[in-house]
Design a protein around this motif. Structure first.
Motif, PDB file in Angstrom:
ATOM      1  N   MET A   1      13.347  90.862   2.810  1.00 38.95           N
ATOM      2  CA  MET A   1      13.618  89.881   1.780  1.00 38.95           C
ATOM      3  C   MET A   1      12.335  89.107   1.477  1.00 38.95           C
ATOM      4  O   MET A   1      11.598  88.712   2.391  1.00 38.95           O
ATOM      5  CB  MET A   1      14.718  88.916   2.240  1.00 38.95           C
ATOM      6  N   HIS A   2      12.077  88.889   0.184  1.00 38.45           N
ATOM      7  CA  HIS A   2      10.869  88.159  -0.187  1.00 38.45           C
ATOM      8  C   HIS A   2      10.889  87.794  -1.663  1.00 38.45           C
ATOM      9  O   HIS A   2      11.635  88.363  -2.456  1.00 38.45           O
ATOM     10  CB  HIS A   2       9.618  88.992   0.114  1.00 38.45           C
TER      11      HIS A   2
ATOM     12  N   VAL B   1      14.383  95.772  -0.417  1.00 37.14           N
ATOM     13  CA  VAL B   1      14.777  97.178  -0.563  1.00 37.14           C
ATOM     14  C   VAL B   1      15.497  97.591   0.714  1.00 37.14           C
ATOM     15  O   VAL B   1      14.967  97.435   1.817  1.00 37.14           O
ATOM     16  CB  VAL B   1      13.554  98.088  -0.795  1.00 37.14           C
ATOM     17  N   LEU B   2      16.704  98.097   0.563  1.00 34.70           N
ATOM     18  CA  LEU B   2      17.490  98.524   1.718  1.00 34.70           C
ATOM     19  C   LEU B   2      16.896  99.798   2.320  1.00 34.70           C
ATOM     20  O   LEU B   2      16.205 100.563   1.636  1.00 34.70           O
ATOM     21  CB  LEU B   2      18.940  98.752   1.299  1.00 34.70           C
ATOM     22  N   PRO B   3      17.159 100.068   3.611  1.00 32.76           N
ATOM     23  CA  PRO B   3      16.611 101.263   4.260  1.00 32.76           C
ATOM     24  C   PRO B   3      16.931 102.541   3.494  1.00 32.76           C
ATOM     25  O   PRO B   3      18.060 102.754   3.064  1.00 32.76           O
ATOM     26  CB  PRO B   3      17.281 101.249   5.636  1.00 32.76           C
ATOM     27  N   SER B   4      15.904 103.353   3.315  1.00 31.57           N
ATOM     28  CA  SER B   4      16.054 104.619   2.591  1.00 31.57           C
ATOM     29  C   SER B   4      16.132 105.784   3.569  1.00 31.57           C
ATOM     30  O   SER B   4      15.380 105.842   4.541  1.00 31.57           O
ATOM     31  CB  SER B   4      14.869 104.822   1.642  1.00 31.57           C
ATOM     32  N   HIS B   5      17.048 106.707   3.283  1.00 27.84           N
ATOM     33  CA  HIS B   5      17.232 107.874   4.150  1.00 27.84           C
ATOM     34  C   HIS B   5      17.012 109.185   3.399  1.00 27.84           C
ATOM     35  O   HIS B   5      17.221 110.266   3.955  1.00 27.84           O
ATOM     36  CB  HIS B   5      18.635 107.840   4.759  1.00 27.84           C
TER      37      HIS B   5
ATOM     38  N   TYR C   1      20.369  82.511   3.766  1.00 26.16           N
ATOM     39  CA  TYR C   1      20.172  83.915   4.130  1.00 26.16           C
ATOM     40  C   TYR C   1      19.289  84.090   5.365  1.00 26.16           C
ATOM     41  O   TYR C   1      18.730  85.162   5.585  1.00 26.16           O
ATOM     42  CB  TYR C   1      19.538  84.679   2.959  1.00 26.16           C
ATOM     43  N   ALA C   2      19.156  83.049   6.185  1.00 23.71           N
ATOM     44  CA  ALA C   2      18.207  83.078   7.302  1.00 23.71           C
ATOM     45  C   ALA C   2      18.399  84.280   8.224  1.00 23.71           C
ATOM     46  O   ALA C   2      17.442  84.973   8.580  1.00 23.71           O
ATOM     47  CB  ALA C   2      18.310  81.771   8.100  1.00 23.71           C
ATOM     48  N   LYS C   3      19.655  84.559   8.618  1.00 22.26           N
ATOM     49  CA  LYS C   3      19.898  85.663   9.544  1.00 22.26           C
ATOM     50  C   LYS C   3      19.614  87.012   8.900  1.00 22.26           C
ATOM     51  O   LYS C   3      19.007  87.899   9.512  1.00 22.26           O
ATOM     52  CB  LYS C   3      21.342  85.606  10.037  1.00 22.26           C
ATOM     53  N   GLU C   4      20.060  87.182   7.654  1.00 29.39           N
ATOM     54  CA  GLU C   4      19.792  88.438   6.953  1.00 29.39           C
ATOM     55  C   GLU C   4      18.297  88.602   6.713  1.00 29.39           C
ATOM     56  O   GLU C   4      17.763  89.712   6.789  1.00 29.39           O
ATOM     57  CB  GLU C   4      20.548  88.480   5.623  1.00 29.39           C
TER      58      GLU C   4
ATOM     59  N   SER D   1      16.730  89.796   9.938  1.00 30.76           N
ATOM     60  CA  SER D   1      17.094  91.195  10.167  1.00 30.76           C
ATOM     61  C   SER D   1      16.307  92.129   9.261  1.00 30.76           C
ATOM     62  O   SER D   1      15.859  93.203   9.696  1.00 30.76           O
ATOM     63  CB  SER D   1      18.596  91.381   9.941  1.00 30.76           C
ATOM     64  N   SER D   2      16.104  91.738   8.007  1.00 34.08           N
ATOM     65  CA  SER D   2      15.379  92.598   7.062  1.00 34.08           C
ATOM     66  C   SER D   2      13.913  92.749   7.473  1.00 34.08           C
ATOM     67  O   SER D   2      13.317  93.814   7.279  1.00 34.08           O
ATOM     68  CB  SER D   2      15.481  92.019   5.643  1.00 34.08           C
ATOM     69  N   ILE D   3      13.334  91.715   8.051  1.00 38.50           N
ATOM     70  CA  ILE D   3      11.948  91.795   8.527  1.00 38.50           C
ATOM     71  C   ILE D   3      11.846  92.766   9.695  1.00 38.50           C
ATOM     72  O   ILE D   3      10.935  93.608   9.754  1.00 38.50           O
ATOM     73  CB  ILE D   3      11.446  90.391   8.930  1.00 38.50           C
ATOM     74  N   GLU D   4      12.784  92.686  10.630  1.00 37.06           N
ATOM     75  CA  GLU D   4      12.776  93.589  11.782  1.00 37.06           C
ATOM     76  C   GLU D   4      12.978  95.034  11.343  1.00 37.06           C
ATOM     77  O   GLU D   4      12.349  95.954  11.891  1.00 37.06           O
ATOM     78  CB  GLU D   4      13.860  93.158  12.764  1.00 37.06           C
ATOM     79  N   GLU D   5      13.860  95.262  10.360  1.00 40.23           N
ATOM     80  CA  GLU D   5      14.081  96.619   9.850  1.00 40.23           C
ATOM     81  C   GLU D   5      12.828  97.175   9.180  1.00 40.23           C
ATOM     82  O   GLU D   5      12.528  98.377   9.293  1.00 40.23           O
ATOM     83  CB  GLU D   5      15.233  96.627   8.842  1.00 40.23           C
ATOM     84  N   SER D   6      12.102  96.323   8.483  1.00 40.28           N
ATOM     85  CA  SER D   6      10.970  96.777   7.680  1.00 40.28           C
ATOM     86  C   SER D   6       9.726  97.076   8.494  1.00 40.28           C
ATOM     87  O   SER D   6       8.952  97.978   8.159  1.00 40.28           O
ATOM     88  CB  SER D   6      10.633  95.724   6.615  1.00 40.28           C
TER      89      SER D   6
END
Length: 269
Positions: free
Chosen positions: A133-134, A195-199, A248-251, A254-259
């Protein structure tokens, strides 16, 4: 393509901060752009995408102190491309014809003062590659005013992921599929997104950055605030950003850790 940037685009940007344009270039052009970007990546011209943070202004230019790369996400700034232009005829034409796009944006947003555009092809090679998120930038850091993303994925399906998620607070978030020949425009300074995780094996797009000298037009402007002045202060641009970070602090975390994956180890939260 200029005809696609019409009053509906202007109304959507002003009301919710983003706009979706389908059929922007046509299938033939979109397919050709995808082939050229894939070829550039195969030849090693694309490099890892990086997120920059921290820093200060030096001699009128913002200089970042730190950066992190995003696994499986690669890009190229066409301004730095020194290869054979015959191999990227469609990309080069898009870049060369930027004036017509800028003129059209200046028509639907009088006073925005768009005067330059960057073109950045990008490939996400899957395996969960994503963006946190940014907000793209701030007025203190960059003259960028509008961000555009043109998607080039003819075989995209829901399970592939990689949707663009925008947060038009106070409205609910919206997930936008990265479908072929779809252009999404949003405010570079004021639209929170990720951007959500891409598979998918490859998620291809082109980022368009539009710059201008005029003070950035604030959108969304929430026209309905004219009749609900009691909450106008809460939804001012600066306050919207601050409140969104809390909500949106928790999300966001989480998005930073995923990225960034393992790169986050040892970085103080």
């Amino acid at each position: 393509m200029e005809k696609c940037l019409n009053s509906h685009v202007q109304e959507s940007l002003m009301s919710v901060g983003f706009a979706v344009v389908d059929g922007f270039l046509g299938k033939e052009w979109a397919d050709s752009l995808r082939r050229e970007i894939t070829s550039l990546n195969d030849q090693g011209h694309l490099y890892p995408n990086r997120t920059y943070y921290g820093g200060r202004k030096e001699n009128g230019k913002f200089v970042y102190s730190y950066s992190l790369s995003k696994p499986n996400v690669f890009e190229l700034d066409l301004n730095s491309y020194e290869g054979d232009l015959d191999q990227i005829q469609h990309l080069h034409t898009l870049h060369r014809n930027s004036q017509s796009l800028m003129d059209r944006l200046n028509q639907i947003f009088p006073g925005i003062g768009i005067d330059s555009m960057d073109v950045k092809p990008q490939i996400n090679s899957g395996s969960g590659g994503c963006f946190p998120m940014h907000f793209d930038t701030t007025e203190k850091v960059s003259r960028r005013q509008i961000t555009g993303t043109l998607y080039l994925n003819p075989d995209w399906k829901e399970d592939d992921g990689g949707q663009l998620r925008v947060y038009p607070f106070p409205y609910h978030h919206v997930d936008i599929a990265p479908k072929n020949d779809r252009l999404v425009l949003f405010s570079s300074c004021d639209t929170l997104h990720r951007v959500l995780p891409s598979h998918a094996d490859s998620r291809v797009c082109i980022t368009l950055w539009f710059y201008g000298n005029a003070p950035a037009i604030k959108f969304p402007s929430f026209p309905w605030l004219q009749s609900v002045q009691e909450i106008a202060f809460i939804l001012s641009p600066a306050n919207r950003k601050a409140i969104a970070k809390l909500i949106y602090a928790k999300e966001w975390e989480s998005s930073i850790e995923e990225s960034f994956g393992d790169q986050m180890e040892g970085i103080q939260k």
